[in-house]
Design a protein around this motif. Structure first.
Motif, mmCIF file in Angstrom:
data_model
loop_
_atom_site.group_PDB
_atom_site.id
_atom_site.type_symbol
_atom_site.label_atom_id
_atom_site.label_comp_id
_atom_site.label_asym_id
_atom_site.label_seq_id
_atom_site.Cartn_x
_atom_site.Cartn_y
_atom_site.Cartn_z
ATOM 1 N N THR A 111 41.941 36.482 39.968
ATOM 2 C CA THR A 111 41.085 36.978 41.039
ATOM 3 C C THR A 111 39.715 37.277 40.452
ATOM 4 O O THR A 111 39.594 37.579 39.260
ATOM 5 C CB THR A 111 41.656 38.253 41.689
ATOM 6 O OG1 THR A 111 40.805 38.661 42.760
ATOM 7 C CG2 THR A 111 41.737 39.396 40.686
ATOM 8 N N CYS B 105 48.267 35.837 39.086
ATOM 9 C CA CYS B 105 47.243 34.814 39.278
ATOM 10 C C CYS B 105 45.847 35.431 39.179
ATOM 11 O O CYS B 105 45.686 36.649 39.158
ATOM 12 C CB CYS B 105 47.426 34.104 40.618
ATOM 13 S SG CYS B 105 47.443 35.179 42.051
ATOM 14 N N THR C 292 47.273 40.309 40.828
ATOM 15 C CA THR C 292 46.076 39.518 40.519
ATOM 16 C C THR C 292 45.308 40.182 39.402
ATOM 17 O O THR C 292 45.347 41.409 39.243
ATOM 18 C CB THR C 292 45.180 39.369 41.754
ATOM 19 O OG1 THR C 292 44.728 40.673 42.165
ATOM 20 C CG2 THR C 292 45.938 38.713 42.900
#
Length: 465
Positions: free
Chosen positions: A101, A99, A147
């Protein structure tokens, strides 16, 4: 700390993320909060539960397939960041949730995913425990999170799955794979074009193809034959694709097709210029189509969340409420019949006993203790109190007995059958001792609740616009 505090913290965390990523869905969370209030009052949800936690909020793309099929290289190429380890052998035997960041890349253990309701693996340890006792405690052996600051990861999650043939924990891996495929908006199924014998992978093909083509959401699966550049040295590269297509057809997939791609950054040199151009043209066309589908998941997920919001509101009003009212009416009738039968039998028994004891002269009751009883107010009060307590006790025992069967039936009604929340728990809230059996509306359903549901339904149209 109040009972509702943990769920408030979770929703606030979700709202904080959506405030930057997707403001429209931020308002959808607030609408879910309104439905939660209705459900809490009605008993459909516990205070630490929320409808918002029952759906995944992040657009999800899962990448599954055989080991060494180039899944990690594909991810690195897509996000323009060398995040995933890649190689000719299985280099990562964990599911990796990737994901966005804004800071430096980080790697977190699986327990971080298992404990965070924002992610699709929330409480997945419970599922692993069903595979074998103790597996739930080994969550870090299955999951990890990474991330990355790549802009292509904004508003979405990519899940890189371990290769099927490389993982020794196959049963647990398949359970997690099925879980993420259910939740994903897009599933990219990778196969390795360097292994032109798909017949030898019958078991893997069955799980990745045969078990998915009959799903209602089969359109979200894309089948990708990766590293096709290795076939450029073959006499007839099309034979490899044809071989895989035949294997797919044997699994029942006749309407779909393979996307044939390879990583431009790691391609084998193709000396024949015409052949190279043909390969590059097909690769670029298929990569563009795949990438476009990956970008589209953000819109698809937003629509699905709003659709889930609308369905939840409608299900409460059109499914849960009528079912609760029907169940309460049934319970009311059974209690009335139960009271009538039990108290009727008690009355008949007392009359029969008094006749046997010769307490009657014609229609006059002449028990020998009657005068003393009538002349003692204290005795009258005590007797009336005992009789009243007995009547109340018997009545509530009948209420409880008649409710058991109904609650057992309601416990079988799940979201899969169109009902939201725990109907059995909601019914139990309606049969508490201070609520009359003559109550017309279920507990918690009032003008305020009706207004909140109507407001949510009206807001869904605005969210779509």
């Amino acid at each position: 700390m109040s009972n509702g505090k943990p769920i408030d913290n979770r929703l606030q965390s979700l709202e904080s993320h959506l405030k930057e990523e997707n403001p429209v869905l931020l308002h959808a969370v607030q609408s879910f909060r309104q439905l939660d209030q209705v459900a809490h009052r009605m008993g459909l949800l516990e205070k630490d539960e929320s409808f918002a936690n029952q759906i995944p909020w992040w657009p999800m793309i899962s990448i599954v397939g055989t080991f060494s099929a180039g899944k990690s290289s594909f991810i690195n190429y897509y996000i323009k960041y060398k995040l995933q380890r890649s190689g000719n052998q299985a280099v990562d035997e964990k599911f990796t949730v990737i994901c966005h960041t804004q800071g430096e890349p980080q790697e977190l253990p699986g327990v971080a995913l298992d404990a965070d309701p924002r992610f699709p693996f929330y409480q997945i340890s419970d599922e692993l425990e069903k595979v074998a006792p103790g597996e739930g405690d080994r969550i870090d052996a299955y999951l990890q999170m990474r991330t990355c600051p790549s802009d292509r990861l904004r508003n979405k999650i990519i899940i890189d799955s371990p290769g099927f043939d490389a993982d020794k924990q196959r049963t647990s891996t398949l359970r997690i794979t099925d879980h993420i495929m259910d939740l994903s908006d897009l599933v990219l199924v990778f196969f390795d074009a360097r292994h032109p014998e798909p017949g030898a992978m019958k078991d893997t093909l069955k799980h990745l193809v045969e078990d998915t083509i009959h799903r209602a959401d089969s359109g979200k699966f894309m089948y990708i034959l990766n590293q096709i550049d290795t076939s450029a040295k073959e006499d007839n590269p099309e034979d490899i694709v044809a071989s895989w297509n035949r294997a797919m057809a044997e699994c029942g997939l006749t309407a779909g097709r393979f996307y044939t791609i390879y990583n431009p950054d790691a391609a084998n040199p193709i000396e024949d210029e015409q052949l190279r151009k043909r390969f590059e043209s097909k690769r670029d066309k298929d990569l563009n189509e795949i990438h476009n589908r990956m970008e589209q998941v953000e819109i698809e997920r937003a629509y699905r969340i709003i659709s889930a919001l609308e369905k939840t509101a409608k299900d409460i009003e059109l499914q849960d409420l009528p079912k609760l009212q029907e169940s309460l009416n049934t319970w009311h009738k059974r209690v009335m019949w139960g009271d009538g039968i039990v108290f009727g039998l008690i009355t008949i028994g007392l009359i029969a006993l008094s006749i046997k004891l010769n307490y009657w002269e014609g229609i006059s009751f002449v028990a020998p203790w009657l005068d003393n009883f009538l002349n003692s107010p204290t005795t009258i009060y005590i007797t009336c109190g005992i009789v009243l307590a007995s009547v109340i006790g018997i009545h509530f025992s009948i209420r409880k007995f008649m409710a058991k069967g109904i609650m057992k039936q309601l416990s079988k009604l799940t979201p899969d059958s169109g009902f939201k929340g725990n109907l059995s728990s909601a019914f139990a809230k309606n049969i508490r001792f201070w609520r009359s059996t003559f109550s017309k509306s279920p507990a918690g359903w009032n003008r305020k609740s009706r207004k909140q549901v109507e407001t949510v339904l009206l807001s869904t149209d605005e969210y779509v616009q």
